[in-house]
Every structure is written in structure tokens, then in C-alpha cells.
Design an enzyme around this catalytic site. Structure first.
Site, PDB file in Angstrom:
ATOM      1  N   HIS A   4     -27.789 -22.503  29.229  1.00  0.00           N
ATOM      2  CA  HIS A   4     -27.435 -22.093  27.871  1.00  0.00           C
ATOM      3  C   HIS A   4     -26.044 -22.638  27.566  1.00  0.00           C
ATOM      4  O   HIS A   4     -25.422 -23.278  28.407  1.00  0.00           O
ATOM      5  CB  HIS A   4     -27.513 -20.574  27.681  1.00  0.00           C
ATOM      6  CG  HIS A   4     -26.535 -19.776  28.495  1.00  0.00           C
ATOM      7  ND1 HIS A   4     -26.505 -19.785  29.874  1.00  0.00           N
ATOM      8  CD2 HIS A   4     -25.544 -18.921  28.114  1.00  0.00           C
ATOM      9  CE1 HIS A   4     -25.561 -18.967  30.309  1.00  0.00           C
ATOM     10  NE2 HIS A   4     -24.957 -18.444  29.263  1.00  0.00           N
ATOM     11  N   HIS A  53     -23.052 -21.268  26.784  1.00  0.00           N
ATOM     12  CA  HIS A  53     -21.801 -20.603  27.127  1.00  0.00           C
ATOM     13  C   HIS A  53     -21.059 -21.372  28.228  1.00  0.00           C
ATOM     14  O   HIS A  53     -21.671 -22.081  29.027  1.00  0.00           O
ATOM     15  CB  HIS A  53     -22.057 -19.168  27.585  1.00  0.00           C
ATOM     16  CG  HIS A  53     -22.546 -18.273  26.485  1.00  0.00           C
ATOM     17  ND1 HIS A  53     -23.137 -17.056  26.726  1.00  0.00           N
ATOM     18  CD2 HIS A  53     -22.543 -18.426  25.135  1.00  0.00           C
ATOM     19  CE1 HIS A  53     -23.465 -16.482  25.574  1.00  0.00           C
ATOM     20  NE2 HIS A  53     -23.120 -17.299  24.600  1.00  0.00           N
ATOM     21  N   ASP A  59     -19.778 -20.547  31.043  1.00  0.00           N
ATOM     22  CA  ASP A  59     -20.110 -20.307  32.453  1.00  0.00           C
ATOM     23  C   ASP A  59     -21.319 -21.117  32.905  1.00  0.00           C
ATOM     24  O   ASP A  59     -21.603 -21.186  34.107  1.00  0.00           O
ATOM     25  CB  ASP A  59     -20.321 -18.821  32.733  1.00  0.00           C
ATOM     26  CG  ASP A  59     -21.291 -18.146  31.775  1.00  0.00           C
ATOM     27  OD1 ASP A  59     -21.756 -18.801  30.829  1.00  0.00           O
ATOM     28  OD2 ASP A  59     -21.578 -16.947  31.974  1.00  0.00           O
ATOM     29  N   HIS A  71     -30.266 -13.101  26.531  1.00  0.00           N
ATOM     30  CA  HIS A  71     -28.802 -13.119  26.591  1.00  0.00           C
ATOM     31  C   HIS A  71     -28.232 -13.994  25.479  1.00  0.00           C
ATOM     32  O   HIS A  71     -27.182 -13.705  24.909  1.00  0.00           O
ATOM     33  CB  HIS A  71     -28.362 -13.635  27.961  1.00  0.00           C
ATOM     34  CG  HIS A  71     -26.910 -13.945  28.048  1.00  0.00           C
ATOM     35  ND1 HIS A  71     -25.934 -12.968  28.115  1.00  0.00           N
ATOM     36  CD2 HIS A  71     -26.248 -15.141  28.083  1.00  0.00           C
ATOM     37  CE1 HIS A  71     -24.753 -13.535  28.183  1.00  0.00           C
ATOM     38  NE2 HIS A  71     -24.907 -14.847  28.155  1.00  0.00           N
ATOM     39  N   ASN A  99     -21.898  -9.240  28.023  1.00  0.00           N
ATOM     40  CA  ASN A  99     -21.559  -9.904  26.771  1.00  0.00           C
ATOM     41  C   ASN A  99     -22.792 -10.001  25.867  1.00  0.00           C
ATOM     42  O   ASN A  99     -23.752 -10.700  26.173  1.00  0.00           O
ATOM     43  CB  ASN A  99     -21.015 -11.304  27.072  1.00  0.00           C
ATOM     44  CG  ASN A  99     -20.699 -12.094  25.818  1.00  0.00           C
ATOM     45  OD1 ASN A  99     -20.592 -11.528  24.720  1.00  0.00           O
ATOM     46  ND2 ASN A  99     -20.548 -13.389  25.964  1.00  0.00           N
TER      47      ASN A  99
END
Length: 240
Positions: free
Chosen positions: A93, A95, A97, A155, A186
């Protein structure tokens, strides 16, 4: 997972010794390593994030990058020290991280893969994008070695999971929470009302998974998906 014990005993974790690097690489199965790096993120403090290195002969495939470009360079040094050729990398994804090291991988001309949705979201943030769009809901970076599946939003709207058929390992990333997680973390980009249905799609598709790896925290088994469903229901109950 008892069959892994002798293998793990022989191969302890390796800390990559570059200045200021947070990277740690740990064997979790034959030919599969977990890389973990950390970043200070408000309001959670120092957050460790995980990805994989999957070895196929002298080739290697990276699943999610470390948090930072510096730790991604350290991961490439780790593969270089072992004379591994990195043939590709996939991010689950958009993000940081999962995708924070894309610019480094692209600089080294390593093929990088993400869904078209992920690349779109990265471009909106003016971040580096993957060099290849995954062609469909399910795809293979290398057939029988590293395969991807989009189960639906959770998420984030773009989250995918990665399946390693040989070892029956499911890298679920931030789509799944670790067993010690008390909440969903988150939720800035989460689709809480769609998440549970997406989880059930993964459970139906990979019932034989013997290890599930979350984006943060310790690996486990399919119970991590059931635990995530419980956390989703708790979150949904807050709005009632």
C-alpha cells in the site's frame, strides 16, 4: 510451525551494521527473511515496520520496503553481501512503512510493483511510484514464488496481501493486526465498514496459510485475521 524451529536456531537475526540504520533482518522460514525497521511517528512514538526478502536460488524479491531510503539502502547491502540478485519488489500500500524506499529501488533499476491505485495515491503525495502497475486483482511477481491479491479495502483502500506458495506464508502487512494489538491503529485512510468482508475473502482464499505476517508486530497464524475482525467490530461499536 514446529518445522521451522531447527532452521531458526541455526540462523539467528542479523543487524545490518550501517551507521544510524535501524534495520534488522531475521530468518522466519527456509528462504524467507523478515526485515524490520523503525521510525518515530506521532503520536505512537518509535514504530517498527516489517517486510520480507524472499530468496529463489540466487534471486531475491522484496515485499514492502523499509520505512526510509537509508534503511532500504542497508537492505540492498544485505542482499549484496549474500550475492543475491534483487529481481523485483512489491509494495502492499502507499503508506511510508510499505513504500518509503521506492525511490532507492528505482534508482538501482530494480523492477518495482504496486497496484494502479497505490501508484495513483503515491503520485498524489508527490512520492516515488513503482515502475510497474500490477495488472489485476491477483498477479504474480514470480509465479509460484511471490503472488499478490487485492481483497478489498481495509487498513487503506489500496491494500494488497502477498502469498508465498512454497512456504504457505501470507504477508498481510497493515491489513492485519498483531495478536497483541488492542485497536486498529492508524485509521486515517481506513475503510472500517468494508474491512471485515475483505478479511473473510483472504481467509477463504488462503485457508492453508501456516504463517501470517502483519505489518507491525510478531508473526502468527490465521488467528491474526480473526483477531483483526474482533478489533473491527470493537471500532464499529464505537459509532453506535
Amino acid at each position: 510451525m514446529k518445522f521451522l524451529a531447527p532452521f531458526l536456531f541455526l540462523l539467528p537475526c542479523v543487524t545490518v551494521a550501517t551507521e544510524a540504520s535501524t534495520l534488522v533482518v531475521t530468518p522466519i522460514a527456509e528462504h524467507v527473511y523478515k526485515h524490520e525497521s523503525s521510525l518515530h511517528v506521532e503520536p505512537w512514538g518509535l514504530v517498527a515496520g516489517s517486510g520480507l526478502v524472499v530468496v529463489d536460488g540466487q534471486d531475491a524479491y522484496i515485499v514492502d520496503t523499509p520505512w526510509t531510503e537509508q534503511d532500504t539502502e542497508a537492505l540492498l547491502l544485505w542482499t549484496e553481501d549474500r550475492k543475491l540478485n534483487v529481481k523485483g519488489a512489491v509494495v502492499t500500500h502507499y503508506h511510508q512503512d510499505a513504500s518509503g524506499g521506492l525511490a532507492v529501488l528505482n534508482k538501482h533499476q530494480i523492477p518495482t510493483y504496486a497496484s494502479a491505485h497505490t501508484n495513483h495515491l503515491l503520485a498524489q503525495k508527490h512520492s516515488a511510484i513503482a515502475s510497474h502497475n500490477l495488472p489485476q486483482a491477483s498477479a504474480a511477481i514470480k509465479s509460484g514464488v511471490v503472488e499478490t491479491y487485492y481483497p478489498g479495502a481495509g487498513h487503506s483502500k489500496d491494500n494488497i496481501v502477498v502469498w508465498l506458495p512454497r512456504s504457505k506464508i501470507l504477508f498481510a502487512g497493515c491489513f492485519v493486526k498483531s495478536v497483541v494489538s488492542k485497536n486498529l491503529g492508524n485509521l486515517e485512510d481506513a475503510s472500517v465498514d468494508e474491512w471485515q468482508a475483505s478479511i473473510h475473502k483472504v481467509l477463504s482464499r488462503y485457508p492453508e496459510a501456516n504463517m501470517v505476517i502483519p505489518g507491525h508486530g510478531k508473526e502468527g497464524d490465521l488467528s491474526l485475521l480473526h483477531h483483526t475482525v474482533k478489533l473491527i467490530k470493537i471500532e464499529q461499536s464505537k459509532g453506535k
